[in-house]
Design an enzyme around this catalytic site. Sequence first.
Site, PDB file in Angstrom:
ATOM      1  N   TYR A 102       0.831  -1.205   0.000  1.00 29.39           N
ATOM      2  CA  TYR A 102       0.000   0.000   0.000  1.00 29.39           C
ATOM      3  C   TYR A 102       0.869   1.259   0.000  1.00 29.39           C
ATOM      4  O   TYR A 102       0.619   2.211  -0.751  1.00 29.39           O
ATOM      5  CB  TYR A 102      -0.902  -0.036   1.233  1.00 29.39           C
ATOM      6  CG  TYR A 102      -1.879   1.097   1.368  1.00 29.39           C
ATOM      7  CD1 TYR A 102      -3.031   1.154   0.596  1.00 29.39           C
ATOM      8  CD2 TYR A 102      -1.676   2.092   2.328  1.00 29.39           C
ATOM      9  CE1 TYR A 102      -3.952   2.192   0.745  1.00 29.39           C
ATOM     10  CE2 TYR A 102      -2.588   3.127   2.485  1.00 29.39           C
ATOM     11  CZ  TYR A 102      -3.717   3.171   1.699  1.00 29.39           C
ATOM     12  OH  TYR A 102      -4.615   4.188   1.858  1.00 29.39           O
ATOM     13  N   LYS A 149       0.977   4.105  -2.885  1.00 29.85           N
ATOM     14  CA  LYS A 149       0.564   5.471  -2.550  1.00 29.85           C
ATOM     15  C   LYS A 149       1.692   6.474  -2.753  1.00 29.85           C
ATOM     16  O   LYS A 149       1.447   7.629  -3.126  1.00 29.85           O
ATOM     17  CB  LYS A 149       0.052   5.518  -1.110  1.00 29.85           C
ATOM     18  CG  LYS A 149      -1.305   4.846  -0.920  1.00 29.85           C
ATOM     19  CD  LYS A 149      -2.346   5.380  -1.891  1.00 29.85           C
ATOM     20  CE  LYS A 149      -3.741   4.940  -1.576  1.00 29.85           C
ATOM     21  NZ  LYS A 149      -4.727   5.409  -2.591  1.00 29.85           N
TER      22      LYS A 149
END
Length: 305
Positions: A164, A168
């Site tokens: 993640y 991101k």
Amino acid sequence: MIRFDDQVAIVTGAGVGLGRSHALGLAARGAKVVVNDLGVSTDGKGKSSDAARGVVAEIEAMGGEAFVHGADVTDQGQVNDMIGQTMKRWGRIDILVNNAGILLDKTFAKMSMGDFRKVVDVHLLGSANCCHAVWPIMREQKYGRIVLTSSASGLYGNFGQSNYGAAKAAMAGLMNVLHHEGGRDDIRVNTLAPTAATRMTEQLLPPEALEVLQPETITPGLLYLVSQDAPSKTILSAGAGVFAQTRIYETQGQLIEGDITPEAVAAQWSKITDPTDQEELQDAFSQTRKYAKRAAEAKGIKLDW
């Protein structure tokens, strides 16, 4: 007053949480909204359009226009179909909000590369797919507003979120390039880094924090980032009504003359990392010019570049 009358917006992951808040916020100020949601759980499993249909019903109840599209953002064909249906119905696309995402948290040691790839596919490639599909439309219109969604996990790191966090962090790189390529056609590209009480965070935050970190406290920042007078190449961090700009700075650095060795780098480390007069570089060649000019000047060479 910021309004979106006669504008068309696509919001991915708009069935719940932040996406729902963004879709309702755009519709409340006049935008026609495509409510995109695959209807999966936070780990990407299952499919249902119920939540997305509920958002459309809310928009229609306030007198707005919206429709549901369940495109999987990782599937370029499905994304293209969503764009085609939007153009057929409304003839333009002014705003793209890339919000769709999933979580598959584990420490890096225990994470499978399949889970790493799946999260990157949704967040990074899903955003790229949607941007790529609307790009020629926005270029022809000479107008477009795009927001990518990052996270503090990508900007600063968070235990157990290597997949993640990597996805991101990539939002900043994608934004920077699209900002430069879209500028001449008035396509402005920004990144929102929200901290909100959503399905993704409800198990991670205490009840007191969840109470103040409502998605509705973040959407006003999103609405500014997609407005006519929006900035571009800006990372807006937001949560609980607090807004801040996140920037990437570079120190002035230190030129090492003579033998450039690891030992020389170690010896000059305090000067290399000195934050005095650090600056925000505007593009990749700003850094190249900075280094080349400094080295040339040390040799008595004037470099007009």
